[in-house]
Design a protein around this motif. Structure first.
Motif, PDB file in Angstrom:
ATOM      1  N   VAL A   1       0.835  -1.204   0.000  1.00  0.00           N
ATOM      2  CA  VAL A   1       0.000   0.000   0.000  1.00  0.00           C
ATOM      3  C   VAL A   1       0.872   1.257   0.000  1.00  0.00           C
ATOM      4  N   LEU A   2       1.949   1.260   0.804  1.00  0.00           N
ATOM      5  CA  LEU A   2       2.847   2.419   0.839  1.00  0.00           C
ATOM      6  C   LEU A   2       3.408   2.733  -0.550  1.00  0.00           C
ATOM      7  N   ASN A   3       3.784   1.703  -1.288  1.00  0.00           N
ATOM      8  CA  ASN A   3       4.356   1.930  -2.615  1.00  0.00           C
ATOM      9  C   ASN A   3       3.302   2.358  -3.625  1.00  0.00           C
ATOM     10  N   MET A   4       2.074   1.890  -3.458  1.00  0.00           N
ATOM     11  CA  MET A   4       0.990   2.398  -4.297  1.00  0.00           C
ATOM     12  C   MET A   4       0.824   3.899  -4.084  1.00  0.00           C
ATOM     13  N   VAL A   5       0.919   4.306  -2.814  1.00  0.00           N
ATOM     14  CA  VAL A   5       0.803   5.726  -2.490  1.00  0.00           C
ATOM     15  C   VAL A   5       1.968   6.512  -3.102  1.00  0.00           C
ATOM     16  N   ALA A   6       3.178   5.926  -3.035  1.00  0.00           N
ATOM     17  CA  ALA A   6       4.346   6.619  -3.595  1.00  0.00           C
ATOM     18  C   ALA A   6       4.233   6.741  -5.120  1.00  0.00           C
ATOM     19  N   ASN A   7       3.622   5.748  -5.749  1.00  0.00           N
ATOM     20  CA  ASN A   7       3.566   5.724  -7.209  1.00  0.00           C
ATOM     21  C   ASN A   7       2.487   6.628  -7.796  1.00  0.00           C
ATOM     22  N   TYR A   8       1.410   6.895  -7.028  1.00  0.00           N
ATOM     23  CA  TYR A   8       0.210   7.427  -7.664  1.00  0.00           C
ATOM     24  C   TYR A   8       0.398   8.811  -8.270  1.00  0.00           C
ATOM     25  N   ARG A   9       1.324   9.646  -7.715  1.00  0.00           N
ATOM     26  CA  ARG A   9       1.443  11.011  -8.259  1.00  0.00           C
ATOM     27  C   ARG A   9       2.005  10.997  -9.677  1.00  0.00           C
ATOM     28  N   ALA A  10       2.916  10.056  -9.950  1.00  0.00           N
ATOM     29  CA  ALA A  10       3.486   9.961 -11.302  1.00  0.00           C
ATOM     30  C   ALA A  10       2.663   9.047 -12.197  1.00  0.00           C
ATOM     31  N   MET A  11       2.099   7.968 -11.613  1.00  0.00           N
ATOM     32  CA  MET A  11       1.424   6.953 -12.413  1.00  0.00           C
ATOM     33  C   MET A  11      -0.096   7.074 -12.380  1.00  0.00           C
ATOM     34  N   GLY A  12      -0.635   7.783 -11.373  1.00  0.00           N
ATOM     35  CA  GLY A  12      -2.078   7.816 -11.196  1.00  0.00           C
ATOM     36  C   GLY A  12      -2.555   6.599 -10.421  1.00  0.00           C
TER      37      GLY A  12
END
Length: 284
Positions: free
Chosen positions: A186-197
């Motif tokens: 979940v933490l990495n999903m949060v880290a990814n979302y700004r660049a990847m959506g």
């Protein structure tokens, strides 16, 4: 033209962010695939949306607030799915499917009512051009924390991935490792979302991991190859996005999709070529 593009400050920040999240997300993706939890990764990426939307409504485009909101929403969905499957006859995968659809619908509706169409597009598909020092700091902390945690639980995670019954018999702490692993995901999903959506953040985690399985059967080689594919796909995808003014998330995923298709057709293990045209000189 590409050399000039690589000197652009926005491109430099986007590349830095892509490398940071690739190094931590791709190894998690390998373990998700080995544990047959690939769809869970995709579901968790969608599940963070209502938390991101709530933080956006309350605090605007505040990255720390949206990250905390996304983390809280993702962990809540994971916890609720476990509770529902434990106290009812519904299986955990069915619980996740129902809850993530509710989460996506809630998030989209909240942003639609309180934001603009551009806000909705930025959150769903990401925009690496908007990465700044603050976002990169969050990415760096999450990436370092993930790699450190993976190093600490590596042996237990490997045993649980291949033989969970044995782990429960000899040590009985598989639940703790599973909880840590889900939290890192979940933490990495949060880290990814700004660049990847939020719709694409699972792609950087899963597609390189799946493609790497066609080339090696050794876990450490698989982990290294998944990181290389994730970084390479991010670089090429960002060049495509910046050159053609396209959304960064879909551009990166399409490049990674090309890696997947090539691996599916020509990989060393389990590919179309290996299964139907097993010529010796290709398998060496």
């Amino acid at each position: 033209m590409h050399s000039e593009l690589l000197l652009d400050p926005a491109m430099k920040r986007a590349l830095t962010g892509a490398v940071l999240v690739s190094c931590s997300s791709a190894p998690l993706g390998v373990f998700l695939v080995l544990r047959r939890m690939s769809l869970l990764g995709d579901i968790m990426a969608h599940a963070i949306l209502p938390g991101v939307a709530a933080a956006f409504i309350l605090f605007g485009m505040s990255i720390p607030a949206m990250s905390i909101g996304g983390l809280a929403a993702g962990l809540t969905v994971a916890l609720l799915a476990g509770v529902v499957s434990r106290f009812t006859a519904l299986r955990e995968d069915a619980s996740f499917a129902a809850l993530y659809l509710i989460a996506v619908a809630s998030g989209v509706l909240m942003i639609s009512l309180h934001g603009t169409a551009q806000d909705l597009e930025d959150i769903l598909f990401g925009d690496a051009r908007l990465l700044d020092e603050q976002i990169l700091s969050v990415m760096a902390v999450i990436s370092a924390l993930t790699l450190l945690a993976l190093l600490l639980i590596y042996r237990t995670l490997v045993v649980e991935s291949f033989d969970p019954v044995f782990l429960r018999t000899v040590r009985g702490n598989g639940g703790v490792v599973h909880a840590v692993f889900i939290t890192l995901t979940v933490l990495n999903m949060v880290a990814n979302y700004r660049a990847m959506g939020t719709l694409m953040s699972a792609g950087l985690m899963l597609v390189p991991a799946i493609a790497s399985q066609f080339w090696t059967q050794h876990l450490r080689s698989m982990l290294a190859l998944a990181v290389v594919l994730a970084v390479s796909g991010s670089l090429l995808g960002l060049i495509l996005a910046f050159s053609c003014n396209l959304p960064s998330g879909p551009s990166i995923i399409l490049i990674l999709g090309g890696f997947y298709l090539f691996s599916l057709l020509f990989g060393r293990f389990g590919s179309v070529r290996a299964r139907y045209f097993p010529f010796r000189h290709f398998s060496r």
